[in-house]
Scaffold this active site. Structure first.
Site, PDB file in Angstrom:
ATOM      1  N   ASP A   1      -0.554 -10.375  -9.617  1.00  0.00           N
ATOM      2  CA  ASP A   1      -1.028 -11.743  -9.393  1.00  0.00           C
ATOM      3  C   ASP A   1      -0.109 -12.769 -10.049  1.00  0.00           C
ATOM      4  O   ASP A   1       0.090 -13.859  -9.508  1.00  0.00           O
ATOM      5  CB  ASP A   1      -2.461 -11.911  -9.900  1.00  0.00           C
TER       6      ASP A   1
ATOM      7  N   CYS B   1      -0.353  -4.347 -17.189  1.00  0.00           N
ATOM      8  CA  CYS B   1      -1.176  -3.439 -16.389  1.00  0.00           C
ATOM      9  C   CYS B   1      -0.960  -3.616 -14.889  1.00  0.00           C
ATOM     10  O   CYS B   1      -1.706  -3.067 -14.083  1.00  0.00           O
ATOM     11  CB  CYS B   1      -2.655  -3.605 -16.726  1.00  0.00           C
TER      12      CYS B   1
ATOM     13  N   GLU C   1      -2.569 -13.760 -15.597  1.00  0.00           N
ATOM     14  CA  GLU C   1      -2.178 -13.611 -14.195  1.00  0.00           C
ATOM     15  C   GLU C   1      -1.826 -14.958 -13.571  1.00  0.00           C
ATOM     16  O   GLU C   1      -1.300 -15.005 -12.461  1.00  0.00           O
ATOM     17  CB  GLU C   1      -3.321 -12.985 -13.396  1.00  0.00           C
TER      18      GLU C   1
ATOM     19  N   HIS D   1       0.830  -1.207   0.000  1.00  0.00           N
ATOM     20  CA  HIS D   1       0.000   0.000   0.000  1.00  0.00           C
ATOM     21  C   HIS D   1       0.860   1.251   0.000  1.00  0.00           C
ATOM     22  O   HIS D   1       0.555   2.236  -0.672  1.00  0.00           O
ATOM     23  CB  HIS D   1      -0.917   0.008   1.231  1.00  0.00           C
TER      24      HIS D   1
END
Length: 562
Positions: A440, A487, A416, A184
């Site tokens: 992922d 992405c 992913e 984060h």
């Protein structure tokens, strides 16, 4: 210690005195309440409500991704299940502080065990617990220090509530000992354009007031810098600021090879900022915001309105929309809220949508109608639609066929899962494009929950195993003449962006604030050099070695030879 090394976020450099984040409040003693359960319940509920409202206010002030994170924190703070655990502890005669500590810790551990989206929320509960306990004690909430002058913030890690509202006139840079490139702290720092280094071993030894240089490009914190080092860092900072204010050009390599630079968006509200920062379109539009806070699936009309707003913001440009990526790790009562022992490997993404096909069909209907309406109004974007968590050719054929049925002109899949990367040649033969979600893909390749701090060191997209899978997708794209985008957060790493292009990526999508650094990094290398840098990274045994090898290969002397 002359320097501290970690993972840099972006290309920024800053200098200034250290100010350390205050230590967490100590664990409340396990003692009997002197005022009784009824009074304790009242004061705890008042504290929880106050903290939740403060988090919401911080989110509203911050906007963007930070608002989503903080609103989720506020919802978790007031979760009825959590309140029941607090009340049960208070009924046993515990103090409000102790009851909050125990209940939040228990809830945090339960969610950590679930992993995925809920594991991510669990990591934020420590901050909420500290804020509630501080409120109960009448103390200031733990947070960012204010020494009265600009400073380099050093902490073990930063809570989203703190990162969201950092005063960028005072916080010159951030250094944390914990976290990785997808934590984060890293995501929010990148989103706000903060010079940051995370996972910096030895950061705990940096002292208050100590003058340091924070160089995100090299991932190094220099202690006791010389006058020459300070001058060079200042000159670099000025040059970077000048480059950022220069006219924006399309993403490209030094030899003119086009590499479109796109934006990752969580809702249409961020479109204007993305365009202003040079986004050439959208590489990932997450549609979860329409679903995650709803008790029932949004209607076709509600979805269409949101998609029309998005498409109107990017006339003539590519907009890649990901259909709902949810399931057991992001439980939705109307999709799948069944308990699973390991939700990261459960009914999520395309699996959940296949099991509840009416939701997928409604979403495709809304997207097709929004596309048609935008085109009729002369505001049409080039709409691409992709499915998450594709694992095999069968799922690819299923989604692509269904999208075609609804008139979606360009349908693709997200890579992913390692099986999809290994089968990319077959997958790209039956769909229009692939977009690699590096977060992922790294998680599943390294068997390490990307939201679990204890295995954060494994969650690094620089690992050669991950890079080899990306290369296999890039090769499949060239073989089939199909575009391959990136992405995940990896695309926002300026040097890794060059490597990704060298591995076959044809476009990169990232947080809009990362666009300038990535654009500058690409312009420093030709396609041949990018491929040579990628090969250097591949010929290593670890993420750290791959990063170092790429840095060496990308140095001006070596790049000139490549």
């Amino acid at each position: 210690m002359p320097e501290v090394r970690g993972v840099g976020i972006g290309l920024g450099v800053a200098q200034g005195p250290v100010a350390r984040m205050a230590e967490h409040l100590p664990e409340p003693p396990d003692e009997h309440s002197a005022i009784g359960a009824v009074a304790e319940i009242a004061r705890v509920r008042e504290a929880v409500t106050a903290v939740a409202r403060e988090l919401e206010a911080r989110g509203a002030a911050a906007g963007g991704n930070a608002q989503d994170v903080l609103e989720a924190q506020a919802m978790m703070a007031e979760d009825p299940t959590l309140q029941e655990q607090i009340d049960a502890a208070l009924a046993q005669g515990k103090t409000g502080e102790r009851a909050v500590f125990e209940a939040f810790a228990s809830f945090r551990d339960q969610l950590t065990a679930l992993g995925g989206y809920l594991g991510e929320r669990a990591a934020d509960l420590n901050d909420v617990s500290q804020r509630v306990i501080a409120h109960l004690r009448g103390l200031p909430a733990p947070g960012v220090p204010d020494p009265g002058h600009p400073f380099v913030l050093v902490a073990k890690d930063l809570a989203p509530a703190d990162t969201a509202l950092l005063d960028l006139d005072k916080v010159l840079a951030v250094v944390t000992s914990d976290g990785g490139p997808t934590s984060h702290t890293a995501i929010l720092a990148r989103g706000k354009g903060i010079v940051a280094i995370v996972g910096a071993a030895g950061a705990e030894d940096l002292a208050d007031g100590e003058l340091v240089i924070v160089d995100a490009a090299s991932g190094v914190v220099t202690t006791e810098p010389t006058a020459d080092e300070l001058t060079r860092a200042q000159n670099r900072a000025h040059a970077r600021a000048a480059a950022a204010s220069a006219p924006i050009t399309p993403g490209a390599l030094a030899d003119g090879t086009a590499v479109p630079l796109l934006a990752n968006l969580g809702n249409a509200k961020g479109a204007a900022e993305a365009v202003a920062l040079g986004a050439e379109g959208v590489g990932l539009f997450r549609t979860e915001f329409l679903f995650l806070s709803a008790s029932q699936a949004p209607t076709v009309a509600q979805q269409r309105e949101a998609y029309e707003e998005l498409l109107a913001a990017f006339p003539g440009k590519k907009v890649v929309v990901r259909v709902l990526d949810a399931g057991a790790d992001k439980p939705l009562a109307f999709l799948n809220d069944a308990h699973e022992e390991n939700p990261a490997l459960g009914l999520r993404g395309i699996r959940a949508l296949h099991a509840s096909e009416d939701i997928l069909r409604e979403q495709l209907t809304a997207l097709a109608e929004a596309d048609a309406a935008a085109r009729a109004a002369g505001e049409g974007a080039d709409l691409w639609v992709m499915a998450p968590m594709i694992a095999n050719v069968e799922e690819t054929e299923y989604f692509t066929g269904l999208a075609r049925e609804y008139g979606i002109r360009t349908a693709g899949v997200m890579v992913e899962v390692p099986s999809a990367a290994l089968m990319a040649d077959r997958i790209l033969s039956v769909t229009d494009f692939a977009s690699i979600g590096t977060n992922d893909l790294t998680q599943y390749t390294m068997a390490a929950d990307r939201l679990l701090g204890s295995v954060a060191s494994f969650q690094d997209p620089w690992h050669p195993a991950v890079l080899k899978l990306i290369r296999s997708v890039g090769d499949a794209g060239r073989l089939n003449g199909k575009p391959v985008g990136i992405c995940g957060e990896a695309a926002a790493d300026p040097l890794l962006a060059v490597v990704l292009v060298g591995l076959g990526a044809t476009s990169l999508s990232m947080a809009p604030t990362a666009l300038a650094d990535v654009r500058a990094s690409l312009l420093a290398h030709t396609l041949g050099q990018a491929r040579a840098i990628a090969e250097a990274a591949l010929a290593t045994d670890s993420a750290a070695e791959a990063r170092a090898a790429a840095q060496h290969a990308a140095s001006p002397t070596n790049s000139a030879v490549a």
